[in-house]
Design an enzyme around this catalytic site. Structure first.
Site, mmCIF file in Angstrom:
data_model
loop_
_atom_site.group_PDB
_atom_site.id
_atom_site.type_symbol
_atom_site.label_atom_id
_atom_site.label_comp_id
_atom_site.label_asym_id
_atom_site.label_seq_id
_atom_site.Cartn_x
_atom_site.Cartn_y
_atom_site.Cartn_z
ATOM 1 N N LYS A 78 -30.893 8.988 0.627
ATOM 2 C CA LYS A 78 -31.852 10.065 0.919
ATOM 3 C C LYS A 78 -32.930 10.027 -0.163
ATOM 4 O O LYS A 78 -32.608 9.779 -1.341
ATOM 5 C CB LYS A 78 -31.096 11.390 0.918
ATOM 6 C CG LYS A 78 -31.886 12.604 1.363
ATOM 7 C CD LYS A 78 -30.952 13.807 1.479
ATOM 8 C CE LYS A 78 -31.647 15.081 1.886
ATOM 9 N NZ LYS A 78 -30.718 16.204 2.056
ATOM 10 N N SER A 153 -31.115 18.761 6.301
ATOM 11 C CA SER A 153 -32.280 18.031 5.880
ATOM 12 C C SER A 153 -32.063 16.528 5.782
ATOM 13 O O SER A 153 -33.035 15.776 5.714
ATOM 14 C CB SER A 153 -32.759 18.556 4.522
ATOM 15 O OG SER A 153 -31.772 18.338 3.537
ATOM 16 N N SER A 177 -26.786 20.340 4.843
ATOM 17 C CA SER A 177 -27.694 19.227 5.136
ATOM 18 C C SER A 177 -27.066 17.859 5.320
ATOM 19 O O SER A 177 -27.768 16.923 5.692
ATOM 20 C CB SER A 177 -28.755 19.124 4.050
ATOM 21 O OG SER A 177 -29.763 20.051 4.303
HETATM 22 N N1 GLN Z 1 -30.854 24.224 6.046
HETATM 23 C C1 GLN Z 1 -30.540 24.787 4.757
HETATM 24 C C2 GLN Z 1 -31.795 25.154 4.039
HETATM 25 O O1 GLN Z 1 -32.838 24.940 4.582
HETATM 26 C C3 GLN Z 1 -29.705 23.819 3.982
HETATM 27 C C4 GLN Z 1 -30.479 22.724 3.363
HETATM 28 C C5 GLN Z 1 -29.633 21.750 2.599
HETATM 29 O O2 GLN Z 1 -28.416 21.753 2.698
HETATM 30 N N2 GLN Z 1 -30.300 20.970 1.779
HETATM 31 O O3 GLN Z 1 -31.775 25.660 2.944
#
Ligand code: GLN
Length: 496
Positions: A78, A153, A177
């Site tokens: 990532k 994400s 994510s």
């Molecule tokens: N969707 C969650 C957020 O927007 C989790 C994001 C993540 O785990 N990086 O904060």
């Protein structure tokens, strides 16, 4: 043979028997990326020369008879994990072209095994989002249906692993994510216990919640990658120091009959569309068939998790992101009259709308006068949630929950409504709040799209989670290693 569709374990055997070389495997992966990634959009950067150079080195290691489990295996990181040979952008304009001066610990650990980095994966800017639509670079598409989001994400990682653009990816999970995109793309994603994997060199979003973990096609591959990246790191003060490491893969087929699974009413009685709920419930039937004990449990604080998460995550983010000021890193605004305008314009021009929203909310929650009301209150409720899980694990070993309240949704359908988007993480955030491990595996299909099922365990119970996930995978056969499922995906990708 389509080399890009092998699992890591299958590829390992072929590499060690010299039936294939890492250069061949890497070349097939590169060809596939070149063919499908212009549409899938899973990679932010992709370095063919670097990958082939690493593959040649891996082949030498294999010839010398001293390969590791990941030697010669193509993978993606990532783009919020530091790499010195290829930019690390966090999918943000503010870090465009940023080349870090050091590698993340996970990068080094994987390199030490001689794996092959094919490129960096797309994400929501600074890992803030659930659909990868917040990336300032590109939109990743779901390989099952190009009109849908891949989740987020770590959407780039999940789409790449599902479509055969790499054999595994590392994602980061602050509130879901890794698990939610794994669920949307029909693969396996693990958020390990907080502190099991070093965060050194992972660009911070919310430091008390962030964890790195593997995205793979099978549970066994996931165990193999976790073994490679777990372990104490003196560079990370929150890294676990006790002697906890275990051989996850070796125990994957051990007996399950002692395991007690809790079904929390609060997760299963949520506002989930009835037809999806009945698809989800088929999982419980399969679990009964594999011989584990199931019982209903209650986690009344579940509904508090979402506000607690967004207060803590945004507060930490507002502090972590203050370092991007145009002086130390990346993008610098031009034509400014003094240093204050440089800082102001750099942030104004460099950050996207979601990142700005979170900085504003987090700064507000931490400000004098509101701190007690919001941040401190959220921390107190966090302690109660941790306590609730602790008590629950006195009565059962693992909690089963859906990964997400729906299957993958259309691109553009939630992006204008942040609250709707935030609701996507209701089932994944509690594990981050408590720091406990959780794995999402393919649970089945609903409306021809994969859905995920989550096993949540007590601290350092990864071994139990892998055993259970492996048993479910074998009993249900919903992974991409199933010929029919693989063919459906290939037919879709052949349209490109
Ligand atoms: N969707 C969650 C957020 O927007 C989790 C994001 C993540 O785990 N990086 O904060």
């Amino acid at each position: 043979m389509n080399l890009t569709k092998l699992t890591i374990l299958e590829a390992r055997k072929l590499l060690d028997k010299r039936e294939i070389s890492s250069v061949e495997l890497t070349q097939s992966t590169i060809d596939r990326i070149k063919k499908i990634d212009p549409v899938i959009g899973a990679f932010i950067s992709f370095d063919e020369d670097l990958a082939l150079k690493q593959a040649k080195k891996a082949d030498q290691l294999i010839s010398s008879g001293s390969s590791y489990p990941l030697t010669g295996i193509p993978f993606q990181l990532k783009d919020n994990m530091c790499t010195t040979e290829i930019p690390t952008t966090c999918a943000s304009k503010i870090l465009k072209n940023f080349i870090p001066p050091y590698n993340a610990t996970v990068t080094n650990k994987i390199y030490d095994q001689g794996a092959v980095l094919v490129g960096k994966g797309n994400l929501d800017e600074f890992a803030m989002g659930s659909s990868t639509e917040n990336s300032a670079i590109k939109q990743t598409k779901n390989p099952w249906d190009f009109n849908l989001v891949p989740g987020g994400s770590s959407g780039g990682g999940a789409a790449a692993v599902a479509s055969g653009e790499c054999m595994f990816a590392l994602g980061s999970d602050t509130g879901g994510s890794i698990r939610q995109p794994a669920a949307f793309c029909g693969i396996v994603g693990l958020k390990p216990t907080y502190g099991l994997v070093s965060r050194y060199g992972l660009i911070a979003f919310a430091s008390s919640l962030d964890q790195i973990g593997p995205l793979t096609r099978t549970v066994a591959d996931n165990a193999l990658v976790l073994e490679a990246i777990a372990g104490n790191d003196p560079h990370d003060a929150t890294s676990i120091t006790t002697n906890y490491l275990t051989n996850y893969l070796d125990s994957i087929n051990e007996d399950l009959s002692e395991i007690q699974i809790g079904i929390p009413t609060e997760y299963w009685e949520q506002n989930i569309e009835p037809k999806f709920k009945s698809s989800l419930k088929t999982v419980i039937e399969t679990l009964k068939d594999i011989g584990v004990t199931l019982k209903e449990i209650s986690l009344p604080l579940t509904e508090q998790a979402l506000p607690v998460y967004y207060l803590i995550a945004n507060s930490e983010a507002s502090s972590n992101l203050s370092r991007y000021d145009g002086i130390k890193y990346g993008y610098v605004a031009s034509d400014t009259k003094d240093i204050w305008e440089t800082i102001e314009n750099t942030k104004g021009e460099g950050f996207g709308p979601e990142v700005k929203r979170r900085i504003l909310l987090g700064t507000y929650a931490l400000s004098t006068g509101f701190f007690d009301q919001y941040y401190l209150k959220a921390q107190k409720v966090r302690t109660l949630i941790i306590e609730e899980f602790k008590q629950t694990f006195d009565t059962c070993d693992v909690i089963i929950a859906p990964t997400s309240p729906s299957v993958a949704f259309p691109i553009g359908s939630k992006i204008t409504n942040p609250l709707d988007m935030y609701m996507n993480d209701i089932f994944t955030q509690p594990a981050n709040i408590a720091g406990i491990p959780a794995i999402s595996i393919p649970g089945g299909f609903h409306n021809n799209l994969p859905f995920g099922i989550q096993f949540i365990g007590n601290y350092l119970s990864e071994k139990t989670l892998f055993k259970l996930a492996n048993a479910y995978e074998k009993a249900s056969s919903f992974t991409l290693t199933n010929n029919i499922i693989n063919e459906t995906m290939e037919n879709q990708l052949n349209k490109l």
